[in-house]
Design a protein around this motif. Structure first.
Motif, short mmCIF file in Angstrom:
data_model
loop_
_atom_site.label_atom_id
_atom_site.label_comp_id
_atom_site.label_asym_id
_atom_site.label_seq_id
_atom_site.Cartn_x
_atom_site.Cartn_y
_atom_site.Cartn_z
N ASP A 198 -4.17 -3.27 -3.12
CA ASP A 198 -5.47 -3.93 -3.34
C ASP A 198 -5.31 -5.28 -4.05
N PHE A 209 -12.78 -0.86 1.32
CA PHE A 209 -13.19 -1.94 0.41
C PHE A 209 -14.22 -2.84 1.09
N THR A 215 -8.51 -9.13 -4.38
CA THR A 215 -9.08 -7.97 -3.69
C THR A 215 -8.67 -8.04 -2.22
N PRO A 216 -8.77 -6.92 -1.48
CA PRO A 216 -8.38 -6.96 -0.06
C PRO A 216 -9.14 -8.02 0.73
N ARG A 267 -7.69 1.76 3.51
CA ARG A 267 -8.07 1.20 2.21
C ARG A 267 -8.83 -0.13 2.39
N TYR A 284 0.83 -1.21 0.00
CA TYR A 284 0.00 0.00 0.00
C TYR A 284 0.86 1.26 0.00
#
Length: 715
Positions: free
Chosen positions: A418, A472, A451-452, A468, A410
């Motif tokens: 991500d 999400f 994806t996270p 972040r 990040y």
């Protein structure tokens, strides 16, 4: 108070071309605006902006910054407006004053929300012009110097805590170590007076004992360097601050006397090559302490700090820290960004966006849902020791200590974070939860399909990564709530004999105070509104058919079960399974933990470094991935065990219990494991809130002269 002509002379002394008229107008405007206002000390209020301006003249800042300091409280505390400032002083000064001015008329439901909104405004302003932060830090410094005049202890502690958590780290981020050290020490005096007094007393004793020793070390270092042909070398000794020593006592399992760098000796030379020459001379003359060498010249800190640090067994067999730098490096080390912003640069200046840490604060600002969340993530970003890692191309990334490859990803870019699926650390594939070390080279592997993951939130430590991931997850959760809300309303409408459509909800969106139909659906899905409420909002005149007695009995609401105790504050557990904490390692909230399934006992929670876990290496099926739930509302005392060596003298046990009590701990058990003429060895169980609470108690104990050593007990 500084007189008007004295202030102008101070600025003209380092900047002969300064706008004298601007300074005179700002002085008179502020003096008239504040009029007869007084501070808590009884002094005229105008003395405060004047002292703030005086602090900034010591940094040799430009006339615009000094004028902003004089005017910074006029909009907040007098009848003057921003329009008045712009009309008299121009748009640039008005913009700077607005950036420093707090949001005093904000209607917010909590003190923390107000603090967060004010800080949010400061971040936006200093991203446009870093001088806003310079004035704000000088303002906070003078307020801290006069904090003792405030009558309410709780208000003093709140201001001191805010200083320690936000303003001192900000000063460090822009390299202003002088201001950072003073802010920390003034805040420490309010938050933990006993610990500070104890450390100062021991520093005074060491100072009296070693006054001649310090002078001898300085003389011998200078003679050693001069003899090797390094001319015009300056050697000085600097004592660490009480707060800096306190932080080391928190981090390290050593007594006060064992700290090797209470005194740091600084060697200032004329050129960069002489820095490395001086380092070679010192290393050749004295034994080097392993692991203490750091080269911040070839790899400067993100705030621009450059210096060589090394630890040696120096003159008189004393273990000392030595810092080697040029005079230019020293100026930047003390003044940081202020050294670049002083009058003499004469170059076009940028705002604050060239600083990576400030861009990351802006990123957090964009993704945080609430002001309080932004403040929480900002503190994570600012208030931690750092490790320095490298990308495969050799770019330096600074991260908080304890950071993982996900934090690194990040920090490189939000999109990289991500889509992160794995990481190579120094060429080896390692888990994403691996803690990074100084000098690690990290290669992030990404996939567009990734994806996270919710589990990432358990181990990331940077505010940017957490913001972040949370955004999400909120977006993903919102989509699920919308789908669930639509299903609930479709069923409700069908039960009542109507056909559901999104268009039917448009008329009642405002009734339920929602901005859109999707928000209303999400509210139904999350339980904020019931399907029946929304249906009756759409059809207010609808009456359900009359039911006979048997139907009413069948559909009567069942009594709600009695509320059980709140669940354990641990994520990842199997519902209903018995849980207990291991007595071999006494895990506390804040520790990294793991669950071990034990037949007939349920799950036993251990710390990740517990030696007992070695016996379960052959049984991976018994391991459960768990973590503390930091959002749990369950208030629970936990037991931490510490081992101590205490002087065998009258009053030592009383001092021990007093220190633990004053720091909010409660002794639940005490055992003397060994006793001789000079010392007791003790095991003490202390009831605490979490691992940080226990660390603070241990640091306070280490600062106590009667206690030789403190360690967290295992086993």
């Amino acid at each position: 108070m500084i007189r008007q002509y004295e202030l102008v002379e101070r600025v003209k002394a380092y900047d002969p071309s300064a706008d004298e008229d601007l300074l005179n107008r700002a002085y008179v405007f502020s003096l008239k605006a504040h009029g007869s206002q007084t501070r808590a000390s009884g002094d005229p209020y105008f003395s405060h902006p004047l002292e703030v301006a005086g602090i900034l003249t010591q940094m040799k800042l430009d006339a615009g910054t000094i004028a902003t300091a004089l005017l910074h409280d006029t909009v907040e505390d007098t009848v003057a407006t921003l329009e008045d400032i712009e009309r008299v002083f121009g748009r640039e000064i008005a913009r700077l004053v607005d950036g420093v001015t707090k949001l005093s008329r904000l209607e917010l439901n909590s003190e923390q929300a107000k603090q967060a909104e004010n800080f949010r405004k400061l971040v936006l302003a200093m991203s446009e012009d870093i001088r806003v932060l310079l004035v704000k830090l000088a303002d906070r410094l003078h307020n801290m110097r006069t904090l003792h005049h405030i009558g309410k202890p709780e208000k003093r502690k709140r201001i001191a805590r805010e200083t320690l958590e936000i303003y001192a780290p900000l000063a460090e981020r822009i390299g202003m170590h002088q201001i950072k050290d003073e802010l920390e020490d003034l805040a420490f005096a309010q938050i933990n007076t006993e610990a500070r007094d104890s450390i100062l007393a021991q520093l005074s004793r060491l100072r009296n004992e070693g006054e001649d020793r310090v002078a001898r070390i300085i003389t011998e270092l200078r003679e050693t360097l001069t003899a090797e042909g390094i001319p015009n070398v300056l050697v000085s000794g600097r004592e660490k601050t009480a707060y800096s020593i306190w932080r080391k006592l928190q981090r390290k399992n050593v007594s006060f006397e064992q700290l090797s760098d209470i005194m740091a000796f600084r060697i200032t030379v004329e050129s960069l090559p002489e820095c490395y020459q001086a380092l070679g001379v010192i290393h050749a003359a004295y034994p080097v302490v392993p692991g203490r060498f750091k080269d911040y010249i070839s790899t400067p800190k993100p705030n621009g700090y450059r210096s060589l640090h090394t630890g040696v067994i120096g003159p008189g067999r004393n273990r000392i820290e030595v810092q080697i730098r040029t005079s230019d490096m020293h100026e930047i080390a003390e003044l940081g960004v202020a050294a670049h912003w002083s009058y003499k640069q004469g170059q076009p200046r940028n705002g604050g966006r060239e600083y990576r840490w400030l861009r990351e604060l802006l990123d957090i600002l964009e993704h945080a849902q609430k002001p309080e969340e932004f403040l929480e993530h900002t503190k994570l970003e600012l208030f931690q020791d750092q490790v320095f890692c490298f990308t495969p191309k050799g770019d330096l990334i600074a991260l908080p200590r304890g950071a993982t490859p996900v934090d690194f990803a990040y920090a490189v870019h939000s999109e990289v974070g991500d889509h992160c699926v794995g990481a190579k650390i120094n060429g080896r594939m390692l888990p994403l939860r691996t803690q990074l070390q100084n000098g690690d080279q990290v290669d992030i592997i990404t996939s567009k399909a990734q994806t996270p993951v919710p589990g990432w939130e358990r181990f990331v430590v940077t505010g940017k990564a957490r913001a972040r991931i949370r955004k999400f997850l909120r977006t993903q959760q919102r989509a699920q709530y919308i789908e669930l809300g639509r299903a609930i309303l479709q069923r409700q409408f069908k039960t009542e004999g109507y056909e559901f459509s999104d268009k039917a909800l448009e008329a009642v969106v405002k009734i339920f105070q929602q901005p859109s139909v999707e928000d209303l659906l999400a509210g139904v899905g999350s339980g904020l509104h019931s399907g029946r409420e929304v249906f009756h909002g759409v059809f207010p005149g609808h009456k359900p058919p009359v039911k006979d007695a048997d139907e009413r009995a069948a559909t009567a609401p069942k009594p709600k079960p009695k509320r059980k105790d709140a669940p354990l504050p641990i994520r990842g557990l199997i519902p209903g399974m018995a849980v207990h904490y291991a007595r071999c390692c006494h895990p506390l909230p804040g520790d990294r933990i793991v669950g071990i399934v034990t037949t007939g006992k349920g799950v036993t929670i251990h710390t990740i470094d517990c030696e007992t876990l070695e016996s379960f290496h052959e049984s991976p099926e018994r391991w459960i991935d768990v973590a503390w739930d930091i959002e749990s509302e369950r208030a629970e005392e936990h037991v931490g065990r510490v081992s101590l060596v205490v002087a065998n003298e009258p009053g030592s046990l009383g001092t021990l219990s007093t220190v633990i009590g004053k720091n909010g701990g409660n002794i639940s058990n005490l055992k003397i494991t060994s006793r001789n003429v000079d010392f007791f060895e003790l095991l003490i169980d202390v009831e605490v809130k979490d691992a940080k609470h226990l660390t603070n108690i241990m640091a306070a104990l280490r600062a106590t002269p009667a206690i030789s050593s403190v360690d967290r007990a295992r086993g």
